[in-house]
Every structure is written in structure tokens, then in C-alpha cells.
Write a protein that holds these residues in place. Structure first.
Motif, PDB file in Angstrom:
ATOM      1  N   PRO A 146      30.776  31.390  42.866  1.00 34.03           N
ATOM      2  CA  PRO A 146      31.196  31.969  44.450  1.00 34.03           C
ATOM      3  C   PRO A 146      31.749  32.585  44.223  1.00 34.03           C
ATOM      4  N   ASN A 198      27.985  29.193  37.358  1.00 34.81           N
ATOM      5  CA  ASN A 198      28.039  29.639  38.888  1.00 34.81           C
ATOM      6  C   ASN A 198      28.648  30.174  39.560  1.00 34.81           C
ATOM      7  N   GLY A 250      27.086  33.890  42.178  1.00 37.73           N
ATOM      8  CA  GLY A 250      25.783  32.982  42.373  1.00 37.73           C
ATOM      9  C   GLY A 250      25.693  33.189  40.483  1.00 37.73           C
ATOM     10  N   ASN A 251      25.048  32.762  40.269  1.00 36.54           N
ATOM     11  CA  ASN A 251      23.844  32.858  39.025  1.00 36.54           C
ATOM     12  C   ASN A 251      24.739  33.438  38.185  1.00 36.54           C
ATOM     13  N   ASP A 261      25.813  26.200  32.450  1.00 37.67           N
ATOM     14  CA  ASP A 261      25.603  25.034  32.741  1.00 37.67           C
ATOM     15  C   ASP A 261      23.677  24.680  31.856  1.00 37.67           C
ATOM     16  N   PHE A 314      35.249  27.518  34.737  1.00 40.37           N
ATOM     17  CA  PHE A 314      33.832  26.932  34.821  1.00 40.37           C
ATOM     18  C   PHE A 314      32.736  26.836  33.717  1.00 40.37           C
ATOM     19  N   ASN A 334      23.980  29.466  32.591  1.00 40.97           N
ATOM     20  CA  ASN A 334      25.035  30.359  33.391  1.00 40.97           C
ATOM     21  C   ASN A 334      26.415  29.781  34.250  1.00 40.97           C
TER      22      ASN A 334
END
Length: 91
Positions: free
Chosen positions: A46, A44, A49-50, A38, A35, A42
Motif C-alpha cells: 500500500p 502488496n 498495490g501489487n 503471495d 512483506f 507479488n
């Protein structure tokens, strides 16, 4: 520091936007992955979520992901590790 002890250089590194992390949820390959934080810090993840990540160390983020997984009952007793890679300096 005791003789023969070692320091993990990433233990004290605080994550920031743009950093990449590898989140491993043991025995749950569908929840594990790479990941990038961002612009607001955060990841994200799945189906969680964040997950706010900026300012945390890898160990702190692992604990946070475990709490998110437990709270949302995705995994009953999650065991998470996080490997972080600081952003390359811009030229």
C-alpha cells in the motif's frame, strides 16, 4: 574476483512465493515495511498495490519499487532498498 572483494549471498538469489522481504523507502517510513510474496509472487505494498516480485533479486525488486513509486507520483525521487530472506525448507 579481485582479492579482498566480497560477495553478497543474496544478490543472486531470486525471490519466490512465500519469501519475506523488508522494503525500505528512505525518508518515507509509511511506505516501508515487511512483506511476504503471495502465491503468485507479488507483494502488496500500500498504496502502490501489487508489485510482481517473483524471479527478481532484491536489487531488481528495489528498482521496480522505485519505478512504481515514481510512476504513481507517491515519491518524487525514491531511494529503495530490499532485504530478502529465502523461505525455510519444508520438512
Amino acid at each position: 574476483m579481485a582479492p579482498g572483494s566480497t560477495i553478497n549471498a543474496t544478490e543472486g538469489y531470486q525471490l519466490e512465493p512465500g519469501n519475506r522481504v523488508r522494503v525500505t523507502v528512505f525518508n518515507e517510513p509509511s511506505l516501508s515495511g515487511d512483506f511476504t510474496l503471495d502465491p503468485v509472487g507479488n507483494i502488496n505494498m500500500p498504496p502502490v498495490g501489487n508489485v510482481p516480485s517473483a524471479g527478481l533479486t532484491g536489487k531488481q525488486l528495489a528498482v521496480r519499487v522505485e519505478k512504481y513509486l515514481s510512476r504513481n507520483r507517491f515519491v518524487q525521487t525514491p531511494n529503495v532498498s530490499v532485504e530478502s530472506r529465502p523461505s525455510a525448507p519444508s520438512m
